[in-house]
Structure formats: structure tokens, C-alpha cells
Design a protein around this motif. Structure first.
Motif, mmCIF file in Angstrom:
data_model
loop_
_atom_site.group_PDB
_atom_site.id
_atom_site.type_symbol
_atom_site.label_atom_id
_atom_site.label_comp_id
_atom_site.label_asym_id
_atom_site.label_seq_id
_atom_site.Cartn_x
_atom_site.Cartn_y
_atom_site.Cartn_z
ATOM 1 N N SER A 64 0.826 -1.206 0.000
ATOM 2 C CA SER A 64 0.000 0.000 0.000
ATOM 3 C C SER A 64 0.861 1.258 0.000
ATOM 4 N N GLY A 67 2.362 2.019 -3.363
ATOM 5 C CA GLY A 67 1.430 2.145 -4.483
ATOM 6 C C GLY A 67 1.420 0.953 -5.406
ATOM 7 N N ASP A 78 2.299 1.728 -16.284
ATOM 8 C CA ASP A 78 2.075 1.743 -14.836
ATOM 9 C C ASP A 78 2.771 2.936 -14.187
ATOM 10 N N LYS A 81 0.898 6.044 -14.882
ATOM 11 C CA LYS A 81 -0.290 6.129 -14.034
ATOM 12 C C LYS A 81 0.090 6.525 -12.605
ATOM 13 N N LEU A 82 1.172 5.922 -12.097
ATOM 14 C CA LEU A 82 1.620 6.232 -10.733
ATOM 15 C C LEU A 82 2.043 7.690 -10.611
ATOM 16 N N SER A 83 2.635 8.236 -11.676
ATOM 17 C CA SER A 83 3.136 9.617 -11.623
ATOM 18 C C SER A 83 2.014 10.628 -11.416
ATOM 19 N N ASN A 84 0.781 10.229 -11.740
ATOM 20 C CA ASN A 84 -0.376 11.110 -11.546
ATOM 21 C C ASN A 84 -0.986 10.974 -10.149
ATOM 22 N N ASN A 85 -0.414 10.065 -9.369
ATOM 23 C CA ASN A 85 -0.914 9.860 -8.003
ATOM 24 C C ASN A 85 -0.181 10.840 -7.075
ATOM 25 N N LYS A 86 -0.749 12.035 -6.893
ATOM 26 C CA LYS A 86 -0.075 13.089 -6.138
ATOM 27 C C LYS A 86 0.176 12.720 -4.671
ATOM 28 N N LEU A 88 0.735 9.791 -3.407
ATOM 29 C CA LEU A 88 1.839 8.825 -3.413
ATOM 30 C C LEU A 88 3.164 9.539 -3.673
ATOM 31 N N LYS A 89 3.158 10.438 -4.646
ATOM 32 C CA LYS A 89 4.365 11.202 -4.984
ATOM 33 C C LYS A 89 4.853 11.999 -3.770
#
Length: 544
Positions: A64, A67, A78, A81-86, A88-89
Motif C-alpha cells: 500500500s 502504491g 504503470d 499512471k503512478l506519476s499522476n498519483n499526487k 503517493l508522490k
């Protein structure tokens, strides 16, 4: 290596693999280091390979946190997609230290993926993007779940070999005081099982344990809930039911915490129920795995439990939290109990049981017998129902790796000895200084960066209560008090009169400290009794 040596190495900022036999104090030391970091304003990612292990540290799963979820590989899509998860970033960019517990159950490729994700978000080619990584576990414990091919430990990963790990192999023993049991576990651990190992185990074959009904440990995921309910139904007493309550959180974080918590969402008890504590509470002297029997209920309906050593505990609800970036994302409350007639070996990992009935005749993976036998404190607490040929075997690759880890740990101890006390302190100070977190605050009309302590100080000066500051900062009240202790200790001037305990209670706190002639909490608490919490005593101590 001792816990003290390992803590020194951790505080100096090295990437560390913390290991040792069950009962050597790995989780205790992790918690001590995590609290040290948080007290110094460091952002810590507290994770584990499983949800159950994560709850012992108030953390989340590494799947979790990173991510990754259930993914076994990451494509360019992938990463896109992850790079757009603010969130998580932000989380990975802000994290200074990453703790991963129970790494024996983590696949090698997954550690590599976490490394890749960290380097991606931090835009840093160093291992894990420059984050200090603390791995913790014991490869003699249960291995990663295999999907057909042979499971590979994290020690086979590319990340493991590029981290420049310092190995801290703890050799102290805090769970087992029975030397016969210690020798059995040692025999298994060094692959020296023989007649001298089996003889004391035979004496426990179908042998009843003293004082209390033992918990049955199952090798397979039998329906333990059904077994526990069947035993409960046989008791001809009034049934009391306790429902888990939600303090904070929603969605995935809340559901994950509920699933990982060993206390059930719905707990039904009767007088005569066999129960197990599923949380550590040194203050009330019960720990994860302490067994007992419900002997009645108080006027408010809370259970009274008699433990195996004869102590009576009036059980009240406890909190389980899931923290992320030092903030509580989800929080639940429930009695720290579960029915204890049966539990799986997997779920028992991390527990210290007073009595257990173990059937190893159906062991299906190396290490299962070792994990089960290491749960009990003494041989007297073991009722052994059977063994098969696999039960006392351990993975041959692990035996080879373990010898290497012992040698690496010995070298680390020798290297530590070469540092003077002054050099150690300088290294620790430089590490903390380099990673202590900062946030923006307004000071004298200007926006500037301040430590986590300064932020707490500003809120105190605004007249907020401890509870209000904790809610504002999404931290525990205990953490806020730790900030105040640090601020007072370092000579910060601030008006905290509004936080002072009520006069009548403060006078009692003051008298307690005067009586013991020191500022130690535990002796003062013994004088003050259970109607004064540790946090209230800590707060009162600030005004002495």
C-alpha cells in the motif's frame, strides 16, 4: 549484537537488516527507533510485508505504501499512471526513513519494485532514492507465498545487493527462559536436529499444559472461527457482544486496518471463554499472546480476565492506528481480545503464547515447525500432538545465508567499536540534521521553513489544547507531548500554562515526583495509580 549496538548503528543513518531469533526484541527495537525518529521530526514510512505485522507498528503494508498493490511488475504505462498519483508522490518524496518489517515473507522482486518506485519519484539514482531503509525479519520464519515456482527471499534481490546493508543480528533472548526450549530452537536453527532434540519434545506429546487450556495452532487455514464459535456455544452462560468502533478513516485505509487487526470486528464472550490478548500493554502487564479466561464482567459490561499466571485484568477498549507520514490515516477501537481455542500458525507469528497445542503432522513448508514452537515461552506450555519429517527442517539456502549474516553482524560490531563516543554522536547528529523534516509556517510576517517542533510551538502559543494540536497535525497526543518535552529541554520559551493539569491533580503529580526524588515516570505512576495516565504525568512534569 546487543540492542544498544544496533540502535547506535541505526541512528548513524546506515541501511540496516535487523534480524535475530524469535524473542530477541526486533519489534521492540524497531518501535524504539521509530519513536526516536518521530521525536526528531523525521518522516518515517512504517510498513510490513503483511497487514498483521503492520498493526504491531501502527503502520501499513509495503504494498500500500509504495502504491504497488498486488502488481508483480511495472510497465511504462504503470509508471505513467503512478506519476499522476499526487498523494503517493508526496509521500515518497517526503519520506526520510523506510521501515519494512517481516521481510522473510516478501518476494525478492517486490523489494526491487519498491526500490524502483522510490528512485522514480525522488528522481535520485541512489538505492531507494536516498531513503534510509531498515529491513527487519528472520529468514527462518515463514517464507514468501509461492505461486508454483520456488519462492525467493529478498536477499536474492538486486536492491539487497546495492544497499550496502549493515547487518544487526540480535543475540539477546527476551521471550524464552526455558533452556531446553532454547536448545531445541537452536538445534533447528543450525540444522542439528537429532535424538537430543526429539527427546524433550516426546515428553510433551499429548501432555496437558498446566493452569489453562492451550491455544490450538493449525498448520492449514482451517476455519478457526468455526472452531472457536463451537467452543463458545458449549458454554451455558450469558453472551456479551462488543463491536469495533471507528475513530477515524474511511475507504481502503480503514478496511485494511480492520482486516489486519487481530481483534475481530464483532467479539462475543461468555464467562468461561478462553481468550488471548492481541496487543501489547506493558502498563497493564499483558502482551500480544497472553492467554486467559473470562471470569466475569464488571458493572459496565467489560470483561474481567484471569491470566495464566493468576492476575486479574479489567479489560477496556484499545486503539489501533494506521499512520502514514506521521499522521493517523485510520483508527479503530475494540477490546484487545480474541477467542483463543484456535488460531493459525501464520497469524500467531509475532506472538508469545503461554500455552499452545500444536499438531505438526501436516507441516507443508520448511520453517513451519520452527515458527510454531518458537511461539511458546516454555516447554511446559507445549502440548505436542504430532510431527512429520518436514516439521523440524529449515531451508538449506537459509542455513548458508544465516552463517553469512552472523559474520556480517560481527564485522559491524567490530566497526562500531572503532568509533569513539564523540564520533558516534557527531555521526548521529549529522544524520538527523540532514533528514529532519520541515514545513512552512508564518513567523514575524514571513513564510519560512520550521521544524516539526516549531510548528507545535506556534500552535501552543495560539492557545490550542493538546487534543486540538494533535487533531490539527493528525498526530497522537503522546507525540505532541514529546514535542513539548523536547522544546522545554532545549530551552525554548513559551507560555504553556493553559496546558497545566488541574491544580488538585498537579499537586498530586508534584508530590509523587518529590517522593521518588527523580523525574522518572514509572515510579511516579506506581504512586499515583491508574487514575493518572502517563501522558498526564508527562504533562505535569513539564511544570516542575
Amino acid at each position: 549484537m546487543t540492542q544498544k549496538e544496533a540502535l547506535e548503528i541505526l541512528k548513524m543513518g546506515h541501511n540496516v537488516y535487523l534480524t535475530g531469533a524469535p524473542g530477541s526484541g526486533k519489534t521492540f527495537l524497531l518501535n524504539e527507533y521509530i519513536n526516536f525518529l518521530k521525536g526528531n521530526g523525521v518522516v518515517v514510512g512504517v510498513t510490513a510485508s503483511t497487514g498483521v505485522a503492520a498493526t504491531h507498528l501502527n503502520g501499513t503494508t509495503i504494498h500500500s505504501w509504495s502504491g504497488l498493490g498486488i502488481k508483480d511488475a511495472l510497465s511504462e504505462y504503470d509508471f505513467d499512471k503512478l506519476s499522476n498519483n499526487k498523494p503517493l508522490k508526496t509521500r515518497i518524496e517526503r519520506t526520510n526513513v523506510l521501515v519494512i518489517d517481516e521481510v522473510s515473507m516478501l518476494h525478492d522482486f517486490r523489494l526491487d519494485l519498491v526500490d524502483e518506485v522510490c528512485r522514480f519519484f525522488r528522481n535520485d539514482p541512489r538505492s531507494f532514492g536516498g531513503i534510509q531503509v531498515v529491513l527487519c525479519g528472520d529468514f527462518f520464519q515463514l517464507p514468501p507465498i509461492s505461486r508454483g515456482e520456488k519462492a525467493r527471499f529478498v536477499s536474492d534481490s538486486n536492491a539487497w545487493n546495492s544497499m550496502r546493508l549493515k547487518v544487526c543480528y540480535l543475540h539477546e533472548q527476551h521471550r524464552h527462559c526455558d533452556q531446553d526450549l532454547v536448545q531445541i530452537l537452536k538445534d533447528i536453527r543450525i540444522n542439528n536436529v537429532g535424538e537430543h532434540t526429539l527427546a524433550p519434545l516426546r515428553k510433551r506429546y499429548q501432555k496437558d499444559t498446566a493452569k489453562i487450556s492451550p491455544t490450538k495452532l493449525y498448520t492449514h487455514n482451517a476455519d478457526v472461527d468455526t472452531i472457536n464459535k463451537r467452543h463458545l456455544d458449549l458454554i451455558n452462560e450469558k453472551e456479551e457482544t462488543y463491536l469495533m468502533s471507528v475513530n477515524k478513516g474511511s475507504g481502503f485505509a480503514l478496511e485494511s486496518l480492520k482486516k489486519s487487526c487481530l481483534a475481530p470486528e464483532k467479539l462475543s464472550l461468555k464467562k468461561g471463554s478462553a481468550v488471548m490478548f492481541v496487543k501489547n500493554n506493558p502498563e497493564k502487564k499483558y502482551f500480544n499472546g497472553t492467554l486467559g479466561e473470562v471470569i466475569g464482567f464488571d458493572t459496565f459490561g467489560y470483561p474481567l480476565v484471569k491470566t495464566v499466571d493468576g492476575r486479574k485484568i479489567d479489560v477496556k477498549a484499545e486503539d489501533w492506528n494506521m499512520e502514514e507520514d506521521g499522521r493517523i490515516k485510520a483508527s479503530i477501537s475494540q477490546l484487545p481480545l480474541r477467542l483463543a481455542w484456535a488460531i493459525t500458525i501464520h497469524k500467531s507469528q509475532g506472538m508469545s503464547l503461554d500455552a499452545a497445542e500444536i499438531d505438526l503432522s501436516k507441516s507443508f513448508v520448511e520453517g513451519m515447525g520452527y515458527v510454531a514452537l518458537s511461539r511458546v515461552r516454555t516447554l511446559e506450555g507445549l502440548k505436542l500432538m504430532g510431527l512429520n519429517e518436514l516439521a523440524l527442517k529449515v531451508n538449506r539456502d537459509v542455513l548458508i545465508l544465516d552463517e553469512e549474516l552472523v559474520q556480517m553482524s560481527e564485522r559491524c560490531s567490530e566497526e562500531l567499536e572503532e568509533f569513539s563516543d564523540k564520533e558516534r554522536e557527531r555521526a548521529k547528529e549529522e544524520f538527523i540534521k540532514s533528514i529532519a523534516s520541515a514545513d512552512l509556517i508564518v513567523r514575524d510576517g514571513k513564510v519560512e521553513k520550521a521544524s516539526t517542533y516549531d510548528i507545535t510551538k506556534v500552535l501552543v502559543q495560539q492557545g490550542l489544547s493538546i487534543k486540538e494540536i494533535a487533531e490539527e497535525r493528525e498526530m497522537t497526543e503522546s507525540t505532541i507531548i514529546a514535542h513539548l518535552e523536547k522544546l522545554v529541554e532545549t530551552g525554548n520559551k513559551m507560555n504553556i500554562e493553559h496546558l497545566k493539569p488541574l491544580p488538585s491533580r498537579f499537586e498530586k503529580i508534584k508530590e509523587a515526583f518529590e517522593k521518588i526524588k527523580s523525574k522518572k515516570l514509572t515510579p511516579a505512576r506506581k504512586i499515583l495509580g491508574p487514575y493518572f495516565s502517563y501522558d498526564e504525568i508527562r504533562l505535569g512534569r513539564l511544570f516542575l
